[in-house]
Scaffold this active site. Structure first.
Site, PDB file in Angstrom:
ATOM      1  CE1 TYR A  47       6.855   5.248   6.604  1.00  0.00           C
ATOM      2  CE2 TYR A  47       6.867   3.101   7.244  1.00  0.00           C
ATOM      3  CZ  TYR A  47       6.912   4.044   6.369  1.00  0.00           C
ATOM      4  OH  TYR A  47       7.132   3.782   4.815  1.00  0.00           O
ATOM      5  CB  SER A  78       0.903   1.879  -1.847  1.00  0.00           C
ATOM      6  OG  SER A  78       1.204   2.844  -0.460  1.00  0.00           O
ATOM      7  N   PRO A  79       0.847  -1.761  -2.107  1.00  0.00           N
ATOM      8  CG  PRO A  79       0.897  -3.902  -1.208  1.00  0.00           C
ATOM      9  CD  PRO A  79       1.410  -2.547  -1.047  1.00  0.00           C
ATOM     10  CG  LEU A  80      -3.542  -4.380  -0.483  1.00  0.00           C
ATOM     11  CD1 LEU A  80      -4.120  -4.646   0.749  1.00  0.00           C
ATOM     12  CD2 LEU A  80      -4.203  -5.293  -1.633  1.00  0.00           C
ATOM     13  N   GLY A  81      -2.916  -0.055  -3.423  1.00  0.00           N
ATOM     14  CA  GLY A  81      -3.404   1.116  -3.670  1.00  0.00           C
ATOM     15  C   GLY A  81      -3.833   2.074  -2.492  1.00  0.00           C
ATOM     16  N   GLY A  94      -5.426   0.939   0.084  1.00  0.00           N
ATOM     17  CA  GLY A  94      -6.887   0.450   0.469  1.00  0.00           C
ATOM     18  C   GLY A  94      -7.718   0.437  -0.865  1.00  0.00           C
ATOM     19  CG  PHE A  95      -9.106   3.172  -4.734  1.00  0.00           C
ATOM     20  CD1 PHE A  95     -10.348   3.786  -4.195  1.00  0.00           C
ATOM     21  CD2 PHE A  95      -9.130   2.453  -6.154  1.00  0.00           C
ATOM     22  CE1 PHE A  95     -11.297   4.177  -5.093  1.00  0.00           C
ATOM     23  CE2 PHE A  95     -10.219   2.864  -6.809  1.00  0.00           C
ATOM     24  CZ  PHE A  95     -11.243   3.509  -6.402  1.00  0.00           C
TER      25      PHE A  95
HETATM   26  N1  LIG Z   1       8.799   3.498   0.998  1.00  0.00           N
HETATM   27  C1  LIG Z   1       7.756   4.382   0.976  1.00  0.00           C
HETATM   28  O1  LIG Z   1       8.050   5.487   0.651  1.00  0.00           O
HETATM   29  C2  LIG Z   1       6.319   3.929   1.348  1.00  0.00           C
HETATM   30  C3  LIG Z   1       5.290   4.591   1.146  1.00  0.00           C
HETATM   31  C4  LIG Z   1       4.203   4.268   1.539  1.00  0.00           C
HETATM   32  C5  LIG Z   1       3.988   2.751   2.373  1.00  0.00           C
HETATM   33  N2  LIG Z   1       5.244   2.379   2.495  1.00  0.00           N
HETATM   34  C6  LIG Z   1       5.166   0.730   3.228  1.00  0.00           C
HETATM   35  O2  LIG Z   1       4.216  -0.065   2.430  1.00  0.00           O
HETATM   36  C7  LIG Z   1       3.323  -0.513   3.306  1.00  0.00           C
HETATM   37  C8  LIG Z   1       2.165  -0.617   2.759  1.00  0.00           C
HETATM   38  O3  LIG Z   1       1.494   0.275   2.110  1.00  0.00           O
HETATM   39  P1  LIG Z   1       0.179   1.382   2.427  1.00  0.00           P
HETATM   40  O4  LIG Z   1      -0.103   1.107   4.060  1.00  0.00           O
HETATM   41  O5  LIG Z   1       0.485   2.681   1.868  1.00  0.00           O
HETATM   42  O6  LIG Z   1      -0.992   0.589   1.570  1.00  0.00           O
HETATM   43  P2  LIG Z   1      -1.635  -0.819   1.219  1.00  0.00           P
HETATM   44  O7  LIG Z   1      -0.716  -1.846   1.834  1.00  0.00           O
HETATM   45  O8  LIG Z   1      -1.776  -0.800  -0.236  1.00  0.00           O
HETATM   46  O9  LIG Z   1      -2.847  -0.421   1.976  1.00  0.00           O
HETATM   47  C9  LIG Z   1      -3.066  -0.274   3.175  1.00  0.00           C
HETATM   48  C10 LIG Z   1      -4.636   0.158   3.557  1.00  0.00           C
HETATM   49  O10 LIG Z   1      -5.441  -0.955   3.093  1.00  0.00           O
HETATM   50  C11 LIG Z   1      -6.377  -1.325   4.192  1.00  0.00           C
HETATM   51  N3  LIG Z   1      -6.406  -2.726   3.875  1.00  0.00           N
HETATM   52  C12 LIG Z   1      -5.351  -3.690   4.017  1.00  0.00           C
HETATM   53  N4  LIG Z   1      -5.848  -5.001   3.613  1.00  0.00           N
HETATM   54  C13 LIG Z   1      -7.210  -4.918   3.385  1.00  0.00           C
HETATM   55  C14 LIG Z   1      -8.217  -5.924   2.957  1.00  0.00           C
HETATM   56  N5  LIG Z   1      -7.855  -7.160   2.589  1.00  0.00           N
HETATM   57  N6  LIG Z   1      -9.320  -5.348   2.507  1.00  0.00           N
HETATM   58  C15 LIG Z   1      -9.762  -3.971   2.760  1.00  0.00           C
HETATM   59  N7  LIG Z   1      -8.712  -3.149   3.240  1.00  0.00           N
HETATM   60  C16 LIG Z   1      -7.462  -3.686   3.447  1.00  0.00           C
HETATM   61  C17 LIG Z   1      -5.729  -1.026   5.286  1.00  0.00           C
HETATM   62  O11 LIG Z   1      -6.807  -0.505   6.305  1.00  0.00           O
HETATM   63  P3  LIG Z   1      -6.946  -1.438   7.634  1.00  0.00           P
HETATM   64  O12 LIG Z   1      -5.588  -1.182   8.640  1.00  0.00           O
HETATM   65  O13 LIG Z   1      -8.174  -0.945   8.306  1.00  0.00           O
HETATM   66  O14 LIG Z   1      -6.974  -2.761   7.200  1.00  0.00           O
HETATM   67  C18 LIG Z   1      -4.898   0.081   5.037  1.00  0.00           C
HETATM   68  O15 LIG Z   1      -5.718   1.487   5.081  1.00  0.00           O
HETATM   69  C19 LIG Z   1       3.442   0.698   4.433  1.00  0.00           C
HETATM   70  O16 LIG Z   1       2.919  -0.053   5.985  1.00  0.00           O
HETATM   71  C20 LIG Z   1       5.042   0.954   4.605  1.00  0.00           C
HETATM   72  O17 LIG Z   1       5.591   0.076   5.418  1.00  0.00           O
HETATM   73  C21 LIG Z   1       6.477   2.525   2.033  1.00  0.00           C
END
Ligand SMILES: NC(=O)c1ccc[n+]([C@@H]2O[C@H](COP(=O)([O-])OP(=O)(O)OC[C@H]3O[C@@H](n4cnc5c(N)ncnc54)[C@H](OP(=O)(O)O)[C@@H]3O)[C@@H](O)[C@H]2O)c1
Length: 331
Positions: free
Chosen positions: A57, A206-209, A211-212
């Site tokens: 990252y 990506s538990p919130l898809g 952001g989707f």
């Molecule tokens: N092992 C792997 O290959 C892998 C791959 C992907 C991710 N990850 C890890 O998993 C973590 C989380 O995954 P992710 O960032 O891909 O996806 P996520 O947690 O599903 O979603 C993050 C997105 O959602 C938005 N968001 C968060 N809370 C919100 C809410 N309450 N209302 C509206 N929008 C919201 C955030 O935007 P804002 O910042 O604008 O709130 C961001 O754009 C990452 O930080 C990383 O550490 C690991």
């Protein structure tokens, strides 16, 4: 916040962790570093003890950020990071492939420890399975790192069940980190039963898809040109339009529960198994607070069944990765 044991490893973390990736990488331009340090520290104050980063990252800005933010709290928090991409450790150039050769892991861990300002990594994941290096060799190196006190627990990310079993036979795996949410349920087929059998914890990314599932993104949303979601088929405008049905469902349940769609998405994950600890990411304090409140949102058996039945009627459109990223998932 409730604590959860990641399988039988002895590792205990807050039920919800904080994914730090998007603060520096992947989801548009990096946020302000000082603001993100404050956000991470506020998460600690609010009971989060589980922080997720990776060498790739940035590279390496996200580990630097997490290391600086958590230095004052080192004894109280679990820091998880990942190795396994082909990154030039001197320049930070990501060459775009995988590299889990033992000598590369041994060098990578030293660099991660420095950036994280610590002498041990609580949970060290292989980020992607490297088809050129037997998993037994990878597990063997991590075993040595654990014996040397540099790493406390071993993790895998996006590994398949055969790899998980083979790795676990050499060095017990504490946690698997793979994508899992209401719009990516493949782990339910083979992965989750295997983890349960072996006593391995599950950390859904990506538990919130991405952001989707929060309802804040629709087919008209425009992402910054640096945002990786531009390359994801599931985020193509027509897929977003079709997938809105899932967000509408989350919205309906959220309304019944006086909650938000994001909270329902996280509470649904927490309800699947007591050894699951999702790591939602955000760059905003009000969203962090919204997300953390999901840890106390109980979904009744009736609500879970309603969600299950309605979700079964919806077919999610679009692959979760573009072909280049998909190629790196070696099961
Ligand atoms: N092992 C792997 O290959 C892998 C791959 C992907 C991710 N990850 C890890 O998993 C973590 C989380 O995954 P992710 O960032 O891909 O996806 P996520 O947690 O599903 O979603 C993050 C997105 O959602 C938005 N968001 C968060 N809370 C919100 C809410 N309450 N209302 C509206 N929008 C919201 C955030 O935007 P804002 O910042 O604008 O709130 C961001 O754009 C990452 O930080 C990383 O550490 C690991």
């Amino acid at each position: 916040m409730e604590k959860r044991a990641l399988g039988t490893s002895g590792l205990e973390v807050s039920a919800l962790g904080l994914g730090c990736m998007g603060m520096s990488f992947g989801l548009g331009p990096a946020a302000d570093k000082q603001e993100m340090i404050q956000l991470i520290q506020k998460a600690v104050e609010r009971g989060v003890t589980f922080f997720d980063t990776a060498e790739v990252y940035g590279p390496f800005t996200n580990e630097e950020l997490v290391g600086e933010a958590l230095a004052p709290f080192r004894g109280q928090v679990t820091i998880a990071t990942k190795f396994g991409f082909d990154i030039d450790l001197a320049t930070g150039q990501n060459r775009g492939g995988l590299d889990s050769r033992p000598e590369h892991i041994k060098a990578a861990v030293e660099a991660s420890l420095k950036r994280l300002r610590t002498d041990y990594i609580d949970l060290y994941y292989q980020h992607r399975v490297d088809p050129n290096v037997p998993i037994e060799d990878v597990a063997g190196v991590v075993k040595d790192l654990i014996q040397a006190g540099k790493v406390k627990h071993f993790g895998l990310s996006e590994a398949g069940v055969d790899v998980i079993r083979r790795a676990h036979a050499v060095q017990p795996v504490a946690a698997l980190q793979s994508e899992y949410s209401l719009w990516w349920r493949e782990p339910e087929q083979e992965i989750i039963p295997t983890l349960e059998e072996l006593g391995i914890g599950f950390v859904p990314f990506s538990p919130l898809g991405k952001g989707f599932l929060t309802g804040e993104i629709d087919e008209h949303t425009e992402f910054d040109k640096s945002d990786f979601r531009n390359t994801v088929p599931r985020f193509a405008p027509e897929a977003r339009k079709a997938n809105q049905a899932l967000v509408n469902l989350l919205g309906r349940i959220a309304q019944e529960k006086n909650a938000t769609p994001a909270q329902v998405a996280l509470a649904w994950l927490l309800a699947q198994k007591p050894w699951i600890a999702p790591i939602p990411g955000t760059t905003k304090l009000h969203r962090l607070e919204e997300n953390l409140a999901a840890a106390s949102l109980e979904l009744s058996a009736d609500t879970l069944q309603e969600l299950e039945q309605a979700a079964a009627q919806i077919t999610v459109q679009g692959d979760r990765y573009a072909p280049a990223q998909q190629k790196m998932i070696n099961r």
